[in-house]
Design a protein around this motif. Structure first.
Motif, PDB file in Angstrom:
ATOM      1  N   VAL A  12      -2.686  -0.065   2.503  1.00  0.00           N
ATOM      2  CA  VAL A  12      -2.396   0.260   1.102  1.00  0.00           C
ATOM      3  C   VAL A  12      -0.913   0.050   0.780  1.00  0.00           C
ATOM      4  CG1 VAL A  12      -2.213   2.212  -0.475  1.00  0.00           C
ATOM      5  CG2 VAL A  12      -4.360   1.786   0.704  1.00  0.00           C
ATOM      6  N   ARG A  13      -0.021   0.330   1.757  1.00  0.00           N
ATOM      7  CA  ARG A  13       1.419   0.179   1.473  1.00  0.00           C
ATOM      8  C   ARG A  13       1.789  -1.272   1.188  1.00  0.00           C
ATOM      9  NH1 ARG A  13       4.408   0.374   7.311  1.00  0.00           N
ATOM     10  NH2 ARG A  13       2.821  -0.840   8.383  1.00  0.00           N
ATOM     11  N   GLU A  14       0.984  -2.232   1.728  1.00  0.00           N
ATOM     12  CA  GLU A  14       1.249  -3.643   1.430  1.00  0.00           C
ATOM     13  C   GLU A  14       0.799  -3.999   0.013  1.00  0.00           C
ATOM     14  OE1 GLU A  14      -0.007  -6.283   4.833  1.00  0.00           O
ATOM     15  OE2 GLU A  14      -0.670  -4.329   5.571  1.00  0.00           O
ATOM     16  N   LEU A  15      -0.299  -3.369  -0.411  1.00  0.00           N
ATOM     17  CA  LEU A  15      -0.834  -3.622  -1.753  1.00  0.00           C
ATOM     18  C   LEU A  15       0.062  -2.964  -2.807  1.00  0.00           C
ATOM     19  CD1 LEU A  15      -3.306  -4.776  -3.343  1.00  0.00           C
ATOM     20  CD2 LEU A  15      -4.422  -2.574  -2.960  1.00  0.00           C
ATOM     21  N   GLY A  16       0.594  -1.786  -2.482  1.00  0.00           N
ATOM     22  CA  GLY A  16       1.480  -1.069  -3.412  1.00  0.00           C
ATOM     23  C   GLY A  16       0.697  -0.229  -4.408  1.00  0.00           C
ATOM     24  N   GLU A  17       1.409   0.711  -5.012  1.00  0.00           N
ATOM     25  CA  GLU A  17       0.773   1.642  -5.943  1.00  0.00           C
ATOM     26  C   GLU A  17       0.091   0.904  -7.100  1.00  0.00           C
ATOM     27  OE1 GLU A  17       3.501   4.386  -7.750  1.00  0.00           O
ATOM     28  OE2 GLU A  17       1.998   5.119  -9.170  1.00  0.00           O
ATOM     29  N   PHE A  18       0.848  -0.010  -7.723  1.00  0.00           N
ATOM     30  CA  PHE A  18       0.292  -0.629  -8.927  1.00  0.00           C
ATOM     31  C   PHE A  18      -0.809  -1.626  -8.593  1.00  0.00           C
ATOM     32  CE2 PHE A  18       4.443   1.040 -10.176  1.00  0.00           C
ATOM     33  CZ  PHE A  18       3.995   1.937 -11.136  1.00  0.00           C
ATOM     34  N   GLY A  19      -0.675  -2.234  -7.398  1.00  0.00           N
ATOM     35  CA  GLY A  19      -1.753  -3.107  -6.934  1.00  0.00           C
ATOM     36  C   GLY A  19      -3.036  -2.314  -6.749  1.00  0.00           C
ATOM     37  N   LEU A  20      -2.887  -1.137  -6.142  1.00  0.00           N
ATOM     38  CA  LEU A  20      -4.064  -0.294  -5.905  1.00  0.00           C
ATOM     39  C   LEU A  20      -4.674   0.164  -7.226  1.00  0.00           C
ATOM     40  CD1 LEU A  20      -5.907   1.188  -3.907  1.00  0.00           C
ATOM     41  CD2 LEU A  20      -4.260   3.066  -3.868  1.00  0.00           C
ATOM     42  N   ILE A  21      -3.818   0.588  -8.141  1.00  0.00           N
ATOM     43  CA  ILE A  21      -4.313   1.051  -9.446  1.00  0.00           C
ATOM     44  C   ILE A  21      -5.045  -0.084 -10.172  1.00  0.00           C
ATOM     45  CG2 ILE A  21      -3.563   1.805 -11.753  1.00  0.00           C
ATOM     46  CD1 ILE A  21      -1.406   3.476 -10.343  1.00  0.00           C
ATOM     47  N   GLU A  22      -4.474  -1.271 -10.042  1.00  0.00           N
ATOM     48  CA  GLU A  22      -5.111  -2.412 -10.717  1.00  0.00           C
ATOM     49  C   GLU A  22      -6.507  -2.671 -10.148  1.00  0.00           C
ATOM     50  OE1 GLU A  22      -4.532  -6.403  -9.870  1.00  0.00           O
ATOM     51  OE2 GLU A  22      -6.122  -6.426 -11.387  1.00  0.00           O
ATOM     52  N   ARG A  23      -6.619  -2.581  -8.818  1.00  0.00           N
ATOM     53  CA  ARG A  23      -7.932  -2.816  -8.179  1.00  0.00           C
ATOM     54  C   ARG A  23      -8.919  -1.718  -8.573  1.00  0.00           C
ATOM     55  NH1 ARG A  23      -6.735  -6.201  -3.622  1.00  0.00           N
ATOM     56  NH2 ARG A  23      -8.847  -6.030  -2.862  1.00  0.00           N
ATOM     57  N   ARG A  39      -0.656   4.002   5.351  1.00  0.00           N
ATOM     58  CA  ARG A  39      -1.263   3.084   6.317  1.00  0.00           C
ATOM     59  C   ARG A  39      -2.782   3.009   6.218  1.00  0.00           C
ATOM     60  NH1 ARG A  39       2.022   1.266  10.371  1.00  0.00           N
ATOM     61  NH2 ARG A  39       4.126   2.116  10.356  1.00  0.00           N
ATOM     62  N   ALA A  40      -3.341   3.645   5.241  1.00  0.00           N
ATOM     63  CA  ALA A  40      -4.800   3.561   5.051  1.00  0.00           C
ATOM     64  C   ALA A  40      -5.200   2.125   4.766  1.00  0.00           C
ATOM     65  CB  ALA A  40      -5.227   4.468   3.901  1.00  0.00           C
ATOM     66  N   GLU A  41      -6.374   1.760   5.238  1.00  0.00           N
ATOM     67  CA  GLU A  41      -6.902   0.413   4.986  1.00  0.00           C
ATOM     68  C   GLU A  41      -7.351   0.310   3.526  1.00  0.00           C
ATOM     69  OE1 GLU A  41      -7.400  -2.496   6.577  1.00  0.00           O
ATOM     70  OE2 GLU A  41      -6.187  -1.776   8.260  1.00  0.00           O
ATOM     71  N   THR A  42      -6.869  -0.717   2.842  1.00  0.00           N
ATOM     72  CA  THR A  42      -7.263  -0.941   1.448  1.00  0.00           C
ATOM     73  C   THR A  42      -8.778  -1.030   1.314  1.00  0.00           C
ATOM     74  OG1 THR A  42      -5.237  -2.166   1.108  1.00  0.00           O
ATOM     75  CG2 THR A  42      -6.962  -2.504  -0.508  1.00  0.00           C
ATOM     76  N   ARG A  43      -9.394  -1.706   2.283  1.00  0.00           N
ATOM     77  CA  ARG A  43     -10.857  -1.889   2.270  1.00  0.00           C
ATOM     78  C   ARG A  43     -11.573  -0.528   2.246  1.00  0.00           C
ATOM     79  NH1 ARG A  43     -14.002  -1.265   6.364  1.00  0.00           N
ATOM     80  NH2 ARG A  43     -12.218  -1.007   7.763  1.00  0.00           N
ATOM     81  N   VAL A  44     -11.042   0.411   3.032  1.00  0.00           N
ATOM     82  CA  VAL A  44     -11.654   1.743   3.117  1.00  0.00           C
ATOM     83  C   VAL A  44     -11.464   2.511   1.803  1.00  0.00           C
ATOM     84  CG1 VAL A  44     -11.406   3.991   4.245  1.00  0.00           C
ATOM     85  CG2 VAL A  44     -11.462   1.905   5.626  1.00  0.00           C
TER      86      VAL A  44
END
Ligand SMILES: [Mg+2]
Length: 316
Positions: free
Chosen positions: A3-14, A103-108
């Motif tokens: 998740v840290r690679e995707l970033g906060e706004f990346g995660l929110i967008e997804r 460090r959580a997996e984005t997929r999860v």
């Protein structure tokens, strides 16, 4: 990817994209969903707004060695919506406050959200807003919003001596799967049934069975200031339950009475007439009378054993 690679706004967008998938299921009461500082709801005239908060914490409420992220997310939605069902409410929407280790997996994380959004969307509760924060553990904090005709919400505190107690369906399956460490079953939040119960003048109290029958009956009794006589032999069980428990070395009675997370409804009915047809039809074939409200403490009959030593789910 973490998740840290995707970033906060990346995660929110997804997450917003996932929520958008279910936008077609929105409608009732939602003026504005995700995308502004807050969502806007407009309940129908003559209705009260129903609000319930729930937490779903990794290691406490779900574990990924027991179930998929998607199923865990779906179960979180069911838990939140079940509280609306217990009040007799029609769902309007859900908000999600998500706490995520970097460090959580984005997929999860997205699997959890996908399960949540799909399940809630199926019950007419779109994801209408939320928040993302960094945290040590993975946690979903949900707020479920609904509406019920003014003054008609089901409550726990109006049951009286002599009212009969009903359970809307079989208990114990979720607890058995937890005991086995393999969760596959997704319970159904009894929303249509809750709304029918709220329309009936004969239903004096209602609660959803999240913590276990004995614990939740205890809550209803305490709120109403009465005791109860509970017939353990009358509580509906899943088909093949005794054999499945034998294979797993589990005590069926304990799972049925104290297991929890079945999300059936427990309600009290006034009078001696049959259950109204509309309620019977929505509840289904396993609706059962399991006892009645009585003076004195909670009394368990229909069993050789005593009251289970652990009355239900306890956080502390
Ligand atoms: Mg509840």
């Amino acid at each position: 990817m973490e998740v840290r690679e995707l970033g906060e706004f990346g995660l929110i967008e997804r997450i917003g994209r996932l929520a958008g998938l279910e936008r077609s299921a929105s409608g009732a009461g939602v003026v504005l969903g995700i995308g502004d500082d807050a969502a806007l709801l407009r309940p129908r005239a003559g209705h009260d707004v129903v609000v319930s908060a729930d937490a779903f914490v990794e290691g406490v409420h779900f574990r990924f060695d027991h179930e998929t992220p998607r199923l865990a997310g779906s179960r979180a939605a069911v838990a939140a919506l079940s509280d609306l069902a217990a009040m007799g409410a029609l769902p309007l929407g859900l908000t999600l406050s998500l706490s995520v280790p970097p460090r959580a997996e984005t997929r999860v994380v997205l699997g959890l959200v996908r399960g949540l959004v799909e399940q809630a969307g199926q019950h007419g509760a779109p994801l209408i807003g939320g928040n993302v924060a960094r945290s040590r553990s993975l946690e979903l904090h949900l707020t479920a919003l609904g509406e019920v005709a003014r003054g008609k919400a089901l409550r726990r505190h109006r049951a009286r001596l002599g009212d009969r107690l009903f359970v809307s369906g079989p208990l114990g399956r979720s607890a058995l799967e937890r005991a086995r460490g393999r969760i596959r079953h997704l319970p159904e939040p009894r929303l249509a049934l809750g709304q029918a119960l709220a329309r009936s003048r004969r239903v004096s109290a209602c609660i959803d069975l999240s913590d276990g029958l004995i614990a939740d009956l205890g809550h209803l009794c305490a709120a109403s200031g009465v005791g109860a006589r509970l017939d353990a032999s009358a509580v509906p069980r899943p088909r093949g339950f005794a054999a499945a428990c034998r294979r797993s070395g589990a005590d069926p009675q304990r799972l049925v009475l104290s297991g929890g997370e079945d999300y059936e409804l427990l309600f009290a009915l006034r009078g001696t007439q049959d259950v109204p047809v509309s309620i019977r039809r929505l509840a289904g074939p396993q609706l059962a009378c399991v006892g009645r409200l009585a003076a004195g403490p909670l009394e368990l009959v229909g069993t050789a054993g005593r009251m289970p030593p652990q009355p239900g789910w306890r956080h502390f």
